[in-house]
Design an enzyme around this catalytic site. Structure first.
Site, PDB file in Angstrom:
ATOM      1  N   LYS A   1       0.827  -1.218   0.000  1.00 33.04           N
ATOM      2  CA  LYS A   1       0.000   0.000   0.000  1.00 33.04           C
ATOM      3  C   LYS A   1       0.859   1.264   0.000  1.00 33.04           C
ATOM      4  O   LYS A   1       0.633   2.174  -0.790  1.00 33.04           O
ATOM      5  CB  LYS A   1      -0.930   0.035   1.231  1.00 33.04           C
ATOM      6  CG  LYS A   1      -1.929  -1.110   1.311  1.00 33.04           C
ATOM      7  CD  LYS A   1      -2.913  -0.926   2.457  1.00 33.04           C
ATOM      8  CE  LYS A   1      -2.300  -1.009   3.846  1.00 33.04           C
ATOM      9  NZ  LYS A   1      -1.710  -2.307   4.200  1.00 33.04           N
TER      10      LYS A   1
ATOM     11  N   ARG B   1      -9.504   0.496   8.774  1.00 32.92           N
ATOM     12  CA  ARG B   1      -9.079  -0.879   9.021  1.00 32.92           C
ATOM     13  C   ARG B   1     -10.136  -1.661   9.796  1.00 32.92           C
ATOM     14  O   ARG B   1      -9.926  -2.838  10.090  1.00 32.92           O
ATOM     15  CB  ARG B   1      -7.791  -0.883   9.839  1.00 32.92           C
ATOM     16  CG  ARG B   1      -6.513  -1.040   9.009  1.00 32.92           C
ATOM     17  CD  ARG B   1      -5.351  -0.827   9.957  1.00 32.92           C
ATOM     18  NE  ARG B   1      -4.154  -1.516   9.597  1.00 32.92           N
ATOM     19  CZ  ARG B   1      -3.055  -0.900   9.159  1.00 32.92           C
ATOM     20  NH1 ARG B   1      -3.038   0.390   8.953  1.00 32.92           N
ATOM     21  NH2 ARG B   1      -1.972  -1.598   8.917  1.00 32.92           N
TER      22      ARG B   1
ATOM     23  N   ARG C   1      11.897  -5.764   4.754  1.00 29.77           N
ATOM     24  CA  ARG C   1      11.715  -4.323   4.585  1.00 29.77           C
ATOM     25  C   ARG C   1      12.640  -3.540   5.510  1.00 29.77           C
ATOM     26  O   ARG C   1      12.816  -3.897   6.665  1.00 29.77           O
ATOM     27  CB  ARG C   1      10.253  -3.989   4.908  1.00 29.77           C
ATOM     28  CG  ARG C   1       9.893  -2.551   4.745  1.00 29.77           C
ATOM     29  CD  ARG C   1       8.428  -2.374   4.474  1.00 29.77           C
ATOM     30  NE  ARG C   1       7.571  -2.655   5.624  1.00 29.77           N
ATOM     31  CZ  ARG C   1       6.237  -2.620   5.558  1.00 29.77           C
ATOM     32  NH1 ARG C   1       5.623  -2.368   4.417  1.00 29.77           N
ATOM     33  NH2 ARG C   1       5.515  -2.876   6.628  1.00 29.77           N
TER      34      ARG C   1
ATOM     35  N   ARG D   1      11.646  -1.709  11.053  1.00 31.92           N
ATOM     36  CA  ARG D   1      10.581  -1.307  11.971  1.00 31.92           C
ATOM     37  C   ARG D   1      10.374  -2.403  13.006  1.00 31.92           C
ATOM     38  O   ARG D   1      10.403  -3.584  12.662  1.00 31.92           O
ATOM     39  CB  ARG D   1       9.279  -1.108  11.177  1.00 31.92           C
ATOM     40  CG  ARG D   1       9.044   0.310  10.732  1.00 31.92           C
ATOM     41  CD  ARG D   1       7.913   0.405   9.729  1.00 31.92           C
ATOM     42  NE  ARG D   1       6.666  -0.239  10.163  1.00 31.92           N
ATOM     43  CZ  ARG D   1       5.556  -0.258   9.440  1.00 31.92           C
ATOM     44  NH1 ARG D   1       5.529   0.330   8.251  1.00 31.92           N
ATOM     45  NH2 ARG D   1       4.469  -0.860   9.867  1.00 31.92           N
TER      46      ARG D   1
ATOM     47  N   ARG E   1      -0.081  -9.024  13.140  1.00 31.05           N
ATOM     48  CA  ARG E   1      -0.666  -8.017  12.249  1.00 31.05           C
ATOM     49  C   ARG E   1      -1.551  -8.685  11.194  1.00 31.05           C
ATOM     50  O   ARG E   1      -2.607  -8.172  10.833  1.00 31.05           O
ATOM     51  CB  ARG E   1       0.444  -7.188  11.585  1.00 31.05           C
ATOM     52  CG  ARG E   1       1.150  -6.286  12.594  1.00 31.05           C
ATOM     53  CD  ARG E   1       2.411  -5.686  12.040  1.00 31.05           C
ATOM     54  NE  ARG E   1       2.182  -4.759  10.945  1.00 31.05           N
ATOM     55  CZ  ARG E   1       3.127  -4.357  10.104  1.00 31.05           C
ATOM     56  NH1 ARG E   1       4.372  -4.787  10.244  1.00 31.05           N
ATOM     57  NH2 ARG E   1       2.835  -3.528   9.135  1.00 31.05           N
TER      58      ARG E   1
END
Ligand code: AMP
Length: 214
Positions: A14, A89, A128, A161, A172
């Site tokens: 996203k 969400r 990431r 992160r 998540r």
């Protein structure tokens, strides 16, 4: 003018797609995740509240999140179009957004569902690396910075992160399945949902959208 919601699991791309669309369309990129991270970095009271949930991979409560978005929509730039990345969400968030949009006399052009396989999601997220300063996002295999571990944009050392570790990613994904996936039916019923193949490159995804008339 395009005003869209990007809907998809964590790691579906996203944020990356939003960056590409923002450059292309000149609209505002509204990421609740980025706003929460900024609040945590600035040690605000709201940041302290949000960080408890974020580090466990859980959703920040609806009242806090909706408050942040309401405030963001009080700024004038949203009139030129926007990309909502990571909001809504939950169903109550989607209902609150409907009310905000109506109140401001705005319109959602489409909800874009980023469709991607779970195995690819885990690989994408755990690889990431992000810039804590300017927010640029890289990947250890697919989007390497010019200099190893350093942001191309501002020269800051990249970090992983805290919620991008495999353990938190599982939480998540669970939160996505339970709380966010029902939004697919919510927006399908409104006939504004379009689905794109998010296993492809951001450029290809933008092309898919342009082929759909965006
Ligand atoms: P993201 O960068 O969009 O993956 O968001 C990172 C984290 O911020 C999420 O795992 C949640 O803890 C929190 N968050 C971001 N957006 C929302 C939202 N719309 N509702 C609740 N929590 C959110």
């Amino acid at each position: 003018m395009n005003s869209v919601i990007l809907l998809g699991a964590p790691g579906s791309g996203k944020g990356t797609l939003a960056q590409h669309m923002k450059t292309r369309w000149g609209v505002s990129h509204i990421s609740t995740g980025d706003m929460f991270r900024e609040a945590v970095k600035n040690n605000t009271a709201m940041g302290a509240q949000a960080s408890v949930y974020m580090k466990n991979g859980q959703l920040v409560p609806d009242d806090v999140t909706i408050g942040v978005v309401e405030e963001r929509f009080s700024k004038d730039d949203v009139k030129k179009g926007f990309i909502l990345d990571g909001f809504p969400r939950t169903i109550p968030q989607a209902q609150a957004l409907d009310a905000i949009i109506k109140d401001k006399d705005l319109k959602i052009t489409a909800v874009i569902l980023l469709d991607v396989d779970k195995s690819l999601i885990i690989r994408r997220i755990t690889g990431r690396r992000s810039c804590p300063c300017c927010g640029n996002v890289y990947h250890i295999e697919t989007v390497k910075p010019k200099k190893d571990g350093i942001c191309d944009g501002c020269g800051t050392a990249l970090i992983q992160r805290k919620d991008d570790t495999e353990e938190v990613v599982k939480e998540r994904l669970e939160a996505y399945e339970k709380q966010t996936a029902p939004l697919v039916d919510f927006y399908r019923a409104k006939k504004i949902l379009v689905s794109i193949d998010a296993s492809r490159s951001p450029d290809y995804m933008v092309k898919q959208l342009e082929d759909l008339g965006f």
